[in-house]
Each structure stands twice: as C-alpha cells, then as structure tokens.
Design an enzyme around this catalytic site. Structure first.
Site, PDB file in Angstrom:
ATOM      1  N   THR A  77      -7.386  11.186  13.462  1.00 39.88           N
ATOM      2  CA  THR A  77      -8.675  10.856  13.701  1.00 39.88           C
ATOM      3  C   THR A  77      -9.320  10.608  14.764  1.00 39.88           C
ATOM      4  OG1 THR A  77     -10.691  10.099  12.384  1.00 39.88           O
ATOM      5  CG2 THR A  77      -9.067   8.532  12.871  1.00 39.88           C
ATOM      6  N   ASN A 117      -1.875  14.008   8.078  1.00 43.50           N
ATOM      7  CA  ASN A 117      -2.272  13.772   6.613  1.00 43.50           C
ATOM      8  C   ASN A 117      -1.069  13.425   5.764  1.00 43.50           C
ATOM      9  OD1 ASN A 117      -4.689  15.066   7.880  1.00 43.50           O
ATOM     10  ND2 ASN A 117      -5.524  14.902   5.647  1.00 43.50           N
ATOM     11  N   PHE A 160       0.267  -2.281   8.773  1.00 42.43           N
ATOM     12  CA  PHE A 160      -0.470  -1.075   7.807  1.00 42.43           C
ATOM     13  C   PHE A 160      -1.851  -1.743   7.184  1.00 42.43           C
ATOM     14  CE2 PHE A 160       3.771   0.114   7.165  1.00 42.43           C
ATOM     15  CZ  PHE A 160       3.970   1.380   7.369  1.00 42.43           C
ATOM     16  N   PHE A 215     -14.083  21.623  -0.558  1.00 45.10           N
ATOM     17  CA  PHE A 215     -15.158  21.430   0.384  1.00 45.10           C
ATOM     18  C   PHE A 215     -15.307  22.624   1.392  1.00 45.10           C
ATOM     19  CE2 PHE A 215     -14.267  16.764  -0.613  1.00 45.10           C
ATOM     20  CZ  PHE A 215     -15.274  16.872  -1.992  1.00 45.10           C
ATOM     21  N   SER A 248      -4.207   7.212  13.793  1.00 45.53           N
ATOM     22  CA  SER A 248      -4.508   8.390  12.768  1.00 45.53           C
ATOM     23  C   SER A 248      -4.890   9.535  13.841  1.00 45.53           C
ATOM     24  CB  SER A 248      -5.777   8.095  12.087  1.00 45.53           C
ATOM     25  OG  SER A 248      -6.236   9.359  11.425  1.00 45.53           O
ATOM     26  N   LYS A 302      -9.765   2.642  14.585  1.00 49.99           N
ATOM     27  CA  LYS A 302      -8.423   2.960  15.018  1.00 49.99           C
ATOM     28  C   LYS A 302      -8.633   3.227  16.436  1.00 49.99           C
ATOM     29  CE  LYS A 302      -6.291   3.288  11.066  1.00 49.99           C
ATOM     30  NZ  LYS A 302      -5.482   2.140  10.769  1.00 49.99           N
ATOM     31  N   ASP A 360       0.003  -8.990   2.000  1.00 52.03           N
ATOM     32  CA  ASP A 360      -0.966  -7.978   1.567  1.00 52.03           C
ATOM     33  C   ASP A 360      -1.870  -8.855   0.587  1.00 52.03           C
ATOM     34  OD1 ASP A 360      -0.691  -4.629   0.811  1.00 52.03           O
ATOM     35  OD2 ASP A 360      -2.349  -5.692   0.100  1.00 52.03           O
ATOM     36  N   LEU A 415      -7.663  14.479  -1.072  1.00 51.95           N
ATOM     37  CA  LEU A 415      -7.282  15.933  -1.420  1.00 51.95           C
ATOM     38  C   LEU A 415      -6.183  15.535  -2.508  1.00 51.95           C
ATOM     39  CD1 LEU A 415      -7.505  18.971  -1.699  1.00 51.95           C
ATOM     40  CD2 LEU A 415      -6.206  19.150   0.230  1.00 51.95           C
ATOM     41  N   GLY A 430       0.716  -1.232   0.082  1.00 52.04           N
ATOM     42  CA  GLY A 430      -0.141   0.000  -0.115  1.00 52.04           C
ATOM     43  C   GLY A 430       0.720   1.333   0.106  1.00 52.04           C
ATOM     44  N   TYR A 488     -14.725   3.562  10.451  1.00 57.41           N
ATOM     45  CA  TYR A 488     -13.006   3.771  10.070  1.00 57.41           C
ATOM     46  C   TYR A 488     -12.265   4.297  11.318  1.00 57.41           C
ATOM     47  CZ  TYR A 488      -8.477   5.878   8.875  1.00 57.41           C
ATOM     48  OH  TYR A 488      -7.401   6.462   8.901  1.00 57.41           O
ATOM     49  N   ARG A 521     -18.196  19.264   3.038  1.00 53.21           N
ATOM     50  CA  ARG A 521     -18.167  17.614   3.051  1.00 53.21           C
ATOM     51  C   ARG A 521     -18.649  17.218   4.492  1.00 53.21           C
ATOM     52  NH1 ARG A 521     -12.949  14.136   1.220  1.00 53.21           N
ATOM     53  NH2 ARG A 521     -12.304  14.618   3.265  1.00 53.21           N
TER      54      ARG A 521
HETATM   55  C1  UD1 Z   1      -9.337  11.586   6.484  1.00 53.62           C
HETATM   56  C2  UD1 Z   1      -9.285  11.005   7.816  1.00 53.62           C
HETATM   57  C3  UD1 Z   1      -8.131  10.305   8.036  1.00 53.62           C
HETATM   58  C4  UD1 Z   1      -7.557   9.438   7.304  1.00 53.62           C
HETATM   59  C5  UD1 Z   1      -7.772  10.004   5.907  1.00 53.62           C
HETATM   60  C6  UD1 Z   1      -7.362   8.793   4.789  1.00 53.62           C
HETATM   61  C7  UD1 Z   1     -10.858  12.024   9.208  1.00 53.62           C
HETATM   62  C8  UD1 Z   1     -11.139  13.150  10.300  1.00 53.62           C
HETATM   63  N1  UD1 Z   1      -9.761  12.013   8.697  1.00 53.62           N
HETATM   64  O1  UD1 Z   1      -8.407  12.737   6.250  1.00 53.62           O
HETATM   65  O2  UD1 Z   1      -8.127   9.795   9.317  1.00 53.62           O
HETATM   66  O3  UD1 Z   1      -6.376   8.852   7.543  1.00 53.62           O
HETATM   67  O4  UD1 Z   1      -8.867  10.663   5.483  1.00 53.62           O
HETATM   68  O5  UD1 Z   1      -8.158   8.335   4.302  1.00 53.62           O
HETATM   69  O6  UD1 Z   1     -11.577  11.288   9.510  1.00 53.62           O
HETATM   70  N2  UD1 Z   1     -10.669  18.165   0.117  1.00 53.62           N
HETATM   71  C9  UD1 Z   1     -11.273  19.014  -0.668  1.00 53.62           C
HETATM   72  N3  UD1 Z   1     -11.492  18.441  -1.889  1.00 53.62           N
HETATM   73  C10 UD1 Z   1     -11.336  17.061  -2.209  1.00 53.62           C
HETATM   74  C11 UD1 Z   1     -10.979  16.411  -1.236  1.00 53.62           C
HETATM   75  C12 UD1 Z   1     -10.525  16.797   0.194  1.00 53.62           C
HETATM   76  O7  UD1 Z   1     -11.506  20.179  -0.293  1.00 53.62           O
HETATM   77  O8  UD1 Z   1     -11.874  16.596  -3.298  1.00 53.62           O
HETATM   78  C13 UD1 Z   1     -10.413  18.975   1.643  1.00 53.62           C
HETATM   79  C14 UD1 Z   1     -11.211  18.046   2.769  1.00 53.62           C
HETATM   80  O9  UD1 Z   1     -12.460  18.932   2.859  1.00 53.62           O
HETATM   81  C15 UD1 Z   1     -10.446  18.239   4.028  1.00 53.62           C
HETATM   82  C16 UD1 Z   1      -8.734  18.047   3.164  1.00 53.62           C
HETATM   83  O10 UD1 Z   1      -9.182  18.679   1.910  1.00 53.62           O
HETATM   84  O11 UD1 Z   1     -10.403  19.434   4.608  1.00 53.62           O
HETATM   85  C17 UD1 Z   1      -8.201  16.995   3.479  1.00 53.62           C
HETATM   86  O12 UD1 Z   1      -9.238  15.864   2.847  1.00 53.62           O
HETATM   87  P1  UD1 Z   1      -8.598  14.103   2.756  1.00 53.62           P
HETATM   88  O13 UD1 Z   1      -7.357  14.298   2.129  1.00 53.62           O
HETATM   89  O14 UD1 Z   1      -9.913  13.603   2.379  1.00 53.62           O
HETATM   90  O15 UD1 Z   1      -8.197  13.863   4.300  1.00 53.62           O
HETATM   91  P2  UD1 Z   1      -9.086  14.047   5.769  1.00 53.62           P
HETATM   92  O16 UD1 Z   1     -10.661  14.276   5.611  1.00 53.62           O
HETATM   93  O17 UD1 Z   1      -8.276  15.244   6.680  1.00 53.62           O
END
Ligand code: UD1
Length: 345
Positions: free
Chosen positions: A130, A183, A84, A222, A128, A157, A34, A204, A13, A153, A299
């Site tokens: 989280t 992150n 992992f 978002f 995490s 953890k 894996d 993201l 992974g 999820y 979101r």
């Molecule tokens: C989430 C989990 C984290 C997990 C990780 C990997 C929570 C609080 N966090 O992190 O534990 O390890 O996912 O799966 O549960 N964003 C956008 N547009 C997008 C995608 C994301 O604006 O298309 C923003 C989100 O709103 C957020 C930030 O980017 O504010 C990060 O998002 P993301 O990468 O999904 O990670 P988390 O949600 O922080």
C-alpha cells in the site's frame, strides 16, 4: 537446536499464526502477545496441532506501555520481535482514524523503546505494498516511489517505516527488516489455521470462499472497466505460508548479524500479477467449486494494478514464493470447509 526467544505481536492473527508455526518448526521459542481483538485463542490449539508445541501466550494490548513492560520483565532474554499487531482494515480506518493511529503507532513506539532497554537485537515490521499507492510502473521494486497514502491505515504503514528509520538513524542498538507484503492469501495446508475475518469479509478471498460455501449469495467483482487485459484489478497474491517463511529468514538474519545494513526493506510477492477474474477462475479450476459472482461498480480507493518485483528478496534473502496459485486456492477452500465442520462458519 536454536532456542532463542522471539516475541510475536499479533501472533494469533492470520499472518502471525502462520509465522509462529514456521518459527517453531525452525527451532525458535515463541511468546505471542495479542489482545484477541481480531483473533481467537483457539488459534493456539491449531499451532500446537501442527508443531506439537504450544507457544507462550500473553493477552495484552501492545499499545499499552505498562502491559508491555510487564511482558518484557516476565520474559527476560527476548532476542527478536516480529510485529504483526496492528489494525488492518482500509475502510474501517477511514471511519476510525484515531484508533488506527493510536494502535499502530503506539504499538511500534512501545516496542522500539523496550527493545533498547532490554537489548533486543532486531525487529521485523509488517509493512504493505500500500506504500506504493497506484504505481506508475509495474512491477514495483523497493526503490519505487512512495505515494501519498489514500487511507489512515496506509498512512500508519508509511509513518511506522519512517519511525523505524528515524530511530535507527538516531543510533539505536538494534536492527530492523521491513517487509512489504503484497496480497497474502490461502491457509496452512493442514487446515488447522487460516484467515478468520470478523463479520462480513472486506478482502477478496474470504468473501470468495464464503460465497463458494453458501454463506454469501454472490461475490461482487468491483469493476471490470479498468485499464487491464480483462478489465478487473490486478494484484500479486502471495501464499501466507511462503510469506511466513520469509519472516524466519528475516529474523535469523538480524540475530546472526548477517544484515547488510541496520535497516533492510524487501518486497514479498510472487512477481506475478493476477486479475480478480483470473483468481476466481483459478479457484474454480483448482477446487471444482463454482463461485457465483457479478460485476458491480468500482470500490472507492482501489488501486488498478500492482505487483511486485521480488528480486531483492530472492537474491539477498534467498527467499522465493514457491506455492502455486492452485495449491493456494485449495488450501483456502480446505480451511473454509474446516470452519464449517467445526461449526464456526
Ligand atoms: C488492501 C490494502 C492492503 C491491505 C489489505 C488487507 C490498499 C491499496 N491495499 O488490499 O494494503 O494489506 O487490503 O486489508 O490499501 N475485490 C472484489 N470483491 C470483493 C473484495 C475485493 O472484487 O468482495 C477486489 C478488490 O477490488 C481488489 C482485489 O479484489 O481489486 C483485492 O482486494 P482486497 O482483498 O480487499 O485487497 P486490497 O484492496 O488489494
């Protein structure tokens, strides 16, 4: 040269593969297990390209106790485990909670059972940020309160951390280091390995790089009405190679009997909170590539802001995030371009 054998579950992974590289660079032998549910066998080629060495590989489901027993019989003398192997998509966990509990909890319990029997010295567990939910105060330390999980999820953890604690308090023969990641982003600087999400990315950075290369039309931000300086959410983005290096330190610490207690917990972050808008700007600055994006609604379930106080890891592990955000962005982009070259995406 150290030739201790480390079992890396989920080692093909994203974070697992980067950690296997660092373990092999540090002189450890590695066996990966894996089930390839969310990863690809070609990752082994990437690891071999970077390190000159192909890790042992077993395709098996870590939640299957019989398969795992076979593995421990075949590879006698496993010194440590880095776990992992887990399902990790927040949204999917809302749809398929049983799958998340079954996978993530059974995997850990199988490993803990076998560790005792096969005299494995220590386990590093991938946790995490989280577990802190929406923190009352930033940055968060390891003593910050654990908040009720907002997804199955996240709950796995928390429960896994509790299982490890209970088992060790009950007198287990092994130690554990629990690492709470913020992150993780970016890719190996060689662009031989990186993040390879299935389908439409939820996170993201993969969405951003796929937009930059034209696979996706535009990135949705978002929400920009949060209580943050620019209105978008704030996270602590940590380079995956920096993160991987912390695992080598953590496993070595247990194998060399340097742990201060049988369970140690560390935040792994940079200590710097960056907003989603700032991250997009840093990608554009570092790569010179524009990312079409628009602001959309929030979101569901997103945390407004969270970043780490990494002092405990800095002081006790002697570990510190070193790679700049611009280098991290360039690595993520180089990886996306490599996927294009290979015709994968
Ligand atoms: C989430 C989990 C984290 C997990 C990780 C990997 C929570 C609080 N966090 O992190 O534990 O390890 O996912 O799966 O549960 N964003 C956008 N547009 C997008 C995608 C994301 O604006 O298309 C923003 C989100 O709103 C957020 C930030 O980017 O504010 C990060 O998002 P993301 O990468 O999904 O990670 P988390 O949600 O922080």
């Amino acid at each position: 040269m150290n030739k201790e054998l480390i079992l890396v579950t989920g080692g093909t992974g994203y974070i697992g593969s980067h950690t296997v590289v660092e373990l092999q660079n540090a002189g450890y032998d590695v066996v990966i297990v894996d089930n390839l549910y969310n990863s690809n066998i070609e990752v082994l080629d990437g690891i071999e390209q970077i390190t000159g060495k192909r890790p042992h590989f077993e395709e098996a489901d870590c939640a299957d106790p019989i398969a795992m027993r076979h593995l421990f019989e075949k590879y006698q003398g496993i010194s440590g485990i880095i776990n992992f192997a887990a399902s990790k998509a927040v949204g999917e966990s809302m749809q398929r909670p049983i799958m998340y509990y079954r996978n993530n909890l059974n995997t850990l319990m199988n490993l803990l059972d076998l560790m005792e029997e096969y005299s494995v010295k220590g386990i590093v567990f991938s946790s995490s940020c989280t577990v802190y939910g929406e923190p009352d105060v930033n940055p968060v330390t390891e003593e910050s309160p654990i908040k009720k999980a907002t997804s199955p999820y996240g709950n796995t953890k928390q429960i896994c951390e509790e299982i490890i604690t209970d088992v060790i308090n009950a007198g287990a023969s092994f130690k554990s280091v629990i690492l709470r990641y913020f992150n993780p982003i970016g890719a190996h600087p060689s662009a031989e390995i990186g993040e390879l999400p299935n389908g439409v990315p939820q996170n993201l950075i993969p969405y951003l790089t796929q937009t930059a290369i034209g696979i996706r039309k535009e990135l949705s931000v978002f929400g920009d009405d949060y209580d943050t300086p620019d209105g978008s959410c704030i996270r602590d983005f940590i380079n995956v190679v920096d993160l991987a290096k912390a695992h080598v330190i953590a496993i070595r610490r247990m194998l060399e009997d340097k742990s201060e207690s049988k369970i140690e917990i560390f935040n792994l972050g940079t200590g710097i909170g960056l907003s989603v808008k700032e991250l997009i700007a840093s990608f554009e600055r570092a790569t010179g590539v524009k990312v079409p994006h628009k602001i959309v609604g929030r979101r569901a379930g997103d945390i407004e802001k969270v970043w780490a106080n990494p002092s405990h890891a800095n002081n006790v592990l002697g570990w510190k995030a070193e790679i700049s955000i611009d280098d991290t962005m360039r690595s993520a982009w180089a990886w996306q371009c490599r996927l294009r070259e290979k015709g994968i995406m």
